[in-house]
Write an enzyme that holds these catalytic residues in place. Structure first.
Site, PDB file in Angstrom:
ATOM      1  N   CYS A 126      53.722  68.126  22.962  1.00  0.00           N
ATOM      2  CA  CYS A 126      55.077  68.437  23.403  1.00  0.00           C
ATOM      3  C   CYS A 126      56.136  67.544  22.760  1.00  0.00           C
ATOM      4  O   CYS A 126      57.269  67.965  22.540  1.00  0.00           O
ATOM      5  CB  CYS A 126      55.160  68.337  24.911  1.00  0.00           C
ATOM      6  SG  CYS A 126      53.882  69.280  25.774  1.00  0.00           S
ATOM      7  N   HIS A 262      62.479  70.021  24.922  1.00  0.00           N
ATOM      8  CA  HIS A 262      61.222  70.756  24.844  1.00  0.00           C
ATOM      9  C   HIS A 262      61.294  71.976  25.750  1.00  0.00           C
ATOM     10  O   HIS A 262      61.627  71.869  26.933  1.00  0.00           O
ATOM     11  CB  HIS A 262      60.066  69.842  25.243  1.00  0.00           C
ATOM     12  CG  HIS A 262      58.759  70.559  25.379  1.00  0.00           C
ATOM     13  ND1 HIS A 262      58.257  71.398  24.411  1.00  0.00           N
ATOM     14  CD2 HIS A 262      57.846  70.557  26.397  1.00  0.00           C
ATOM     15  CE1 HIS A 262      57.097  71.877  24.810  1.00  0.00           C
ATOM     16  NE2 HIS A 262      56.829  71.395  26.011  1.00  0.00           N
ATOM     17  N   ASN A 292      56.553  78.514  25.971  1.00  0.00           N
ATOM     18  CA  ASN A 292      56.300  77.121  25.605  1.00  0.00           C
ATOM     19  C   ASN A 292      55.467  77.110  24.331  1.00  0.00           C
ATOM     20  O   ASN A 292      54.301  77.509  24.340  1.00  0.00           O
ATOM     21  CB  ASN A 292      55.571  76.419  26.746  1.00  0.00           C
ATOM     22  CG  ASN A 292      55.313  74.944  26.479  1.00  0.00           C
ATOM     23  OD1 ASN A 292      55.323  74.490  25.340  1.00  0.00           O
ATOM     24  ND2 ASN A 292      55.043  74.191  27.534  1.00  0.00           N
TER      25      ASN A 292
END
Length: 355
Positions: A126, A262, A292
């Protein structure tokens, strides 16, 4: 503002973002498709909670290296950079094509980069874009190199069981290629402030059989994520890290053109933006169309905001970026850079992805 002196941080001048291509698989899956499999409530509850509607998923046989090759080749073409002008290639992924070798030498060969090109593989998730940006810029600044390619991203969907109602609607696949060039412009700079707390690693993990942990045993062999733990960690660590990066730049909130977090959860992102004092207009939201995408999520958000006519909309750009998650790692970057010369989101079909 917190005192950043005790923390490791870096400030480099003259490193500019020249271009960016985000490659995503053409194949998509959305909440309506999942409704046919799971029913409306199961398919849409995650979308409502996270803001994720559609994700791009790599079909069988399409790898992170395939997507990276497509993105980097398009970027070189768009910038009119020859392969032999690239001095450095850094690849950041958690889903390499093989346990060894890493994807960097594979991409060097596929792209036809010269044998004297420096290559490096970095494992990060991430926070991977900021990690890779820091590594790449530092290597450029400390060498005689001028041009670098940073390739970041994953095919995370390979770790998600098709029947997992909690995680399948979250994760998409993407790989981004970013072109960096060292210049003499002292008014441009990149500042990075990293952080880590490995005690939280078991709450977001993939176990392959080499080791077990009680927290992850329930989903042994697949991606396991404890959502509440991730949310709590993010709100605890990230605002302080963002404030430290802002102090490193000497910026006020109004100096930031784009806040690039993120892209994991819209609710969480809005909490972070509000807690850090940024407006909705400054924050870029791209996860609705992509989900994501791990280390690719920040550059994919940049491409979504700046592709096409917007490429030359502002000069220079003040970018505030923050990646956070797996490993309990976080890193924020402040980047004052000249405007992009080329920026695109590229759809890749399985035929085009073949080496």
């Amino acid at each position: 503002m917190p005192d950043i002196a005790p923390a490791l941080h870096s400030r480099l001048t003259g490193i500019n973002l020249r271009g960016l291509v985000a490659a995503v698989p053409a194949q998509t899956e959305d909440a309506d498709v999942l409704t046919e499999k799971w029913g409306y409530d199961n398919a849409h509850k995650v979308a409502a909670a996270t803001g994720i509607q559609t994700r791009h998923l790599a079909p069988a046989g399409m790898t992170a290296c395939d997507l990276g090759q497509a993105a980097a080749a398009k970027l070189l073409e768009g910038l009119q950079w020859t392969a032999d002008s690239v001095d450095l290639l850094v690849v950041v992924t958690q889903t390499p094509d093989y346990p060894l070798p890493g994807n960097a030498p594979l991409l060097q060969h596929r792209l036809g980069l010269r044998h004297g090109c420096g290559t490096l593989d970095v494992t990060s998730g991430c926070s991977g874009f900021v990690d890779g940006l820091w590594v790449t810029a530092s290597l450029l600044a400390s060498s005689n190199g001028r041009r670098a390619l940073l390739v970041v991203g994953d095919t995370t969907s390979q770790f998600v069981p098709p029947q997992d109602h909690n995680t399948r609607p979250l994760f998409g696949d993407a790989v981004c290629a970013i072109a960096l060039e060292r210049g003499s412009e002292d008014e441009t700079f990149l500042g990075v402030v990293p952080g880590v707390d490995g005690s939280g690693a078991p709450y977001l993990t993939v176990r392959d059989g080499a080791a077990r942990h009680p927290v992850a045993d329930a989903c042994f062999g697949h991606l396991f994520m404890d959502g509440p733990q991730v949310f709590a960690f993010t709100l605890r660590q990230v605002p302080k890290n963002i404030a430290a990066a802002m102090q490193l730049a000497g910026w006020k909130n109004e100096d930031v053109d784009y806040l690039l977090l993120h892209q994991a959860n819209e609710t969480m992102m809005r909490h972070l933006a509000t807690k850090s004092g940024f407006s909705d207009q400054q924050m870029v939201l791209a996860l609705g169309d992509f989900g994501n995408t791990s280390s690719a999520s920040i550059p994919l958000a940049i491409a979504s905001a700046l592709a096409g006519p917007a490429v030359e909309a502002r000069a220079p750009l003040n970018l505030l970026m923050s990646g956070f998650g797996v490993g309990w790692r976080w890193a924020s970057a402040v980047w004052r850079t000249e405007p992009l010369q080329y920026c695109q989101v590229l759809l890749v079909d399985p035929v085009a992805a073949q080496p």
